[in-house]
Design an enzyme around this catalytic site. Structure first.
Site, short mmCIF file in Angstrom:
data_model
loop_
_atom_site.label_atom_id
_atom_site.label_comp_id
_atom_site.label_asym_id
_atom_site.label_seq_id
_atom_site.Cartn_x
_atom_site.Cartn_y
_atom_site.Cartn_z
N GLU A 181 -1.94 -5.42 -3.39
CA GLU A 181 -0.99 -4.66 -2.58
C GLU A 181 0.07 -5.57 -1.97
OE1 GLU A 181 -3.64 -0.86 -1.10
OE2 GLU A 181 -3.66 -2.68 0.13
N ASP A 207 0.84 -1.20 0.00
CA ASP A 207 0.00 0.00 0.00
C ASP A 207 0.87 1.25 0.00
OD1 ASP A 207 -2.60 1.53 0.52
OD2 ASP A 207 -1.42 2.05 2.29
#
Length: 230
Positions: A123, A51
C-alpha cells in the site's frame, strides 16, 4: 536503492522522479525508530494514501466488470482482493520483501516474512507511486500485477473464516459465539485491533487486524487451525 530502482524499471517500466518517496515507502517504522537522530521518515502515511487509491481503483474495476452484482457483493469481493494476505502476496510476487528497511529487532523476529508488514509495504508503494506519477500510473501497475489474478477468479474462492467457524461449531451442537475487542491501539490511520472469540463463555482464540472485521477473521482462522489439531 539502486537495485530496487532497476527492479521497478525492468519489471514494471516504472522510474521514480522523487527517490525520497520511494525510499520512504520501503522504510518500516521499526527502522525509523532506530534511526531517530537521522530524522528518517517511515511509510505509514504513504500506506494510508495507498490504501485509499487501491480501494478506489479496485472499486472502479469491480463496478465496470460486474454490472449485475449488488453493492454488498462488490464490497465482499473488494474485501477479498485487498485483504492483508493478498497484498502481502503481491509484495512477494514483486520481490518487494527483499528491499524493505527493518529495524534489527523486527528483522530478527521474522518481520520480512510477516503479512502485516508486507501488506502495508504494498500500500505504501502505491501511495508513493500516486504522488510521483499520478493515478494512471497506479492503474497501470495494478492492471499488470493484481487484475490478472482477479480475472482468474482467484479471489472469489477466498474463505470466509467466520462463516466456516460458525458452520463447524454448529455441527457440535448449540453454541454461543461472541467476538470481543480486547484492545485498540495506534493512530487513526494505522489502527491495530485485537479480538478474542468466546465460545460458551470460554476464550477459544485471538486475532489481530487493521480493522475489527479483519481481526475477527484472523481470530476465526486461528480457531479453525486449533480445532483441526484436536
Amino acid at each position: 536503492m539502486k537495485q530496487l530502482e532497476e527492479l521497478l524499471s525492468t519489471s514494471f517500466d516504472i522510474q521514480f522522479n522523487d527517490l525520497t518517496l520511494l525510499e520512504t515507502a520501503f522504510t518500516h517504522t521499526s527502522y525509523a525508530n532506530e534511526h531517530r537522530l537521522l530524522n528518517v521518515s517511515h511509510n505509514e502515511r504513504l500506506e494510508f494514501l495507498g490504501d485509499a487509491v487501491l480501494q478506489l481503483i479496485i472499486s472502479e474495476y469491480l463496478f465496470a466488470k460486474y454490472p449485475k452484482k449488488t453493492e454488498g457483493d462488490m464490497s465482499k469481493l473488494r474485501s477479498m482482493i485487498v485483504r492483508e494476505e493478498s497484498l502481502a502476496g503481491f509484495s512477494r510476487f514483486c520481490s518487494f520483501d527483499a528491499y524493505i528497511k527493518l529495524g534489527k529487532g523486527e528483522e530478527k523476529s521474522g518481520g520480512r516474512r510477516r503479512d502485516t508488514i508486507l501488506g502495508d509495504l504494498f500500500e505504501a508503494f502505491l501511495g508513493a507511486l500516486l504522488l510521483d506519477k499520478g493515478i494512471d500510473a497506479v492503474r497501470r501497475f495494478l492492471k499488470q500485477v493484481m487484475i490478472p489474478q482477479v480475472e482468474k477468479g482467484n479471489f472469489e474462492r477466498v474463505r470466509d473464516y467466520k462463516t466456516c467457524l460458525q458452520e463447524f461449531l454448529q455441527t457440535k451442537g448449540d453454541v454461543a459465539i461472541d467476538y470481543q475487542v480486547i484492545s485498540e491501539k495506534g493512530p487513526a490511520h494505522a489502527k491495530q485491533f485485537e479480538v478474542s472469540i468466546v465460545v460458551n463463555g470460554a476464550v477459544l482464540s485471538k486475532g489481530l487486524g487493521k480493522s475489527k472485521k479483519l481481526a475477527e477473521q484472523d481470530a476465526a482462522k486461528n480457531a479453525l487451525a486449533q480445532l483441526s489439531e484436536v
